[in-house]
Scaffold this active site. Structure first.
Site: not given
Ligand code: NVA
Ligand code: CP
Length: 304
Positions: A105, A132, A135, A220, A260, A288
């Site tokens: 990540r 992502h 997800q 989101d 998500c 997930r």
């Molecule tokens: N769009 C959000 C998704 C978090 C799971 C982010 O990148 O923070």
């Molecule tokens: N939806 C998701 O990826 O959650 P986290 O940021 O908690 O991993």
């Protein structure tokens, strides 16, 4: 030569592989519910590199690998040499020489691409600024469980043209559904991705027009990780882009709602949205675990 399968975007899967992973995720979920121990990967090690925060992704990958009989190793950029500027190429060669599969990540999507280029084991994108895909495996499993095949259906994305939105565009292509995107001007998804999918993806400025005839509504946060300083400006730009039970009533009667998570009640969703009868967000979150177990099994078995 060694064949390695990576999962950097959904385009790394064919439609039949995507279906295979969803079906397997549903099977693995039933096995777990039945209390069956299924541990096909004893002594395998998953490396989990996090340069951004996480709850669901960390817990699901770590629990999933433990349930498979393997081990998961949490590597934060704060306390590895990655955070002190060791090149990705060197890190990828070293880390992949000692473990069996890696998830990352991070910020720039190029980081996961560079890591994969120099990795001797499968690499999974666990969220970048651009995509992502993990997800979407869970979201599509959830849709399948509640409503069946999504092929030919209409999905509406509400909000930012962000990493999740980009992965919805890829999912629309691989699984063959129509995607409406309701977003304010200035927050459109990538123009390249839009141009490549012009036959099935449409941008709307009016949220009500977008949800009309939709089977699934997804949203989101307005400001993603790394955009915290834009929060106030985004609250103004996105003020008309909130999903609520009233908005859901404009979609098809059996339309589902997904997010998500984490969610900001009172911003992208009304305070009562997660508890609405259309909401499947907590199934989506649990999935997930099952979807990523199916993904890891697929990648480990396909790479040899
Ligand atoms: N769009 C959000 C998704 C978090 C799971 C982010 O990148 O923070
Ligand atoms: N939806 C998701 O990826 O959650 P986290 O940021 O908690 O991993």
């Amino acid at each position: 030569m060694k064949q390695i399968r990576h999962f950097l975007t959904l385009l790394d899967l064919s439609q039949s592989e995507f279906h295979q992973i969803i079906n397997r995720a549903i099977e693995l979920k039933a096995m777990r519910r039945a209390g069956e121990v299924y541990a096909p990967f004893p002594h395998k090690v998953l490396g989990m590199i996090f340069e951004k925060s996480s709850t669901r992704t960390r817990v699901s990958f770590e629990a999933g690998m433990a349930q498979f009989g393997g081990h998961a190793m949490f590597l934060s950029s704060r306390d590895t040499q990655l955070g002190r500027g060791e090149p990705i190429e060197d890190s990828a060669k070293v880390i992949s020489s000692m473990i069996d599969i890696v998830m990352i990540r991070t910020f720039a999507h190029k980081t996961v691409e560079d890591f994969a280029k120099h990795s001797s084991v499968p690499v999974i994108n666990a969220l970048t600024d651009d995509y992502h895909p993990c997800q979407l495996l869970a979201d599509m499993q959830t849709y399948w469980e509640h409503r069946g095949d999504i092929k030919g259906k209409t999905v509406t994305w509400v909000g930012d043209g962000n990493n999740m939105c980009h992965s919805y565009i890829n999912a629309a292509k691989v699984l063959d559904f129509k995607l409406n995107i309701a977003c304010p001007q200035g927050y459109d998804p990538s123009p390249e991705l839009m141009a490549l999918n012009a036959d099935r993806v449409t941008i709307f400025r009016d949220i009500k027009d977008a949800v009309h005839n939709s089977d699934l509504i997804v949203t989101d946060v307005w400001a993603s990780m790394g955009q915290e300083e834009e929060q106030k400006a985004r609250e103004k730009s996105f003020a008309d882009f909130q999903v609520s039970p009233a908005l859901m009533s404009l979609a098809n009667t059996d339309a589902l709602f997904m997010h998500c998570l984490p969610a900001h009640r009172g911003e992208e969703i009304s305070v009562d949205m997660l508890e609405d009868s259309s909401s499947v967000v907590f199934d989506e979150a649990e999935n997930r675990l099952h979807a990523q177990k199916a993904l890891m099994e697929f990648l480990l078995n396909a790479s040899h």
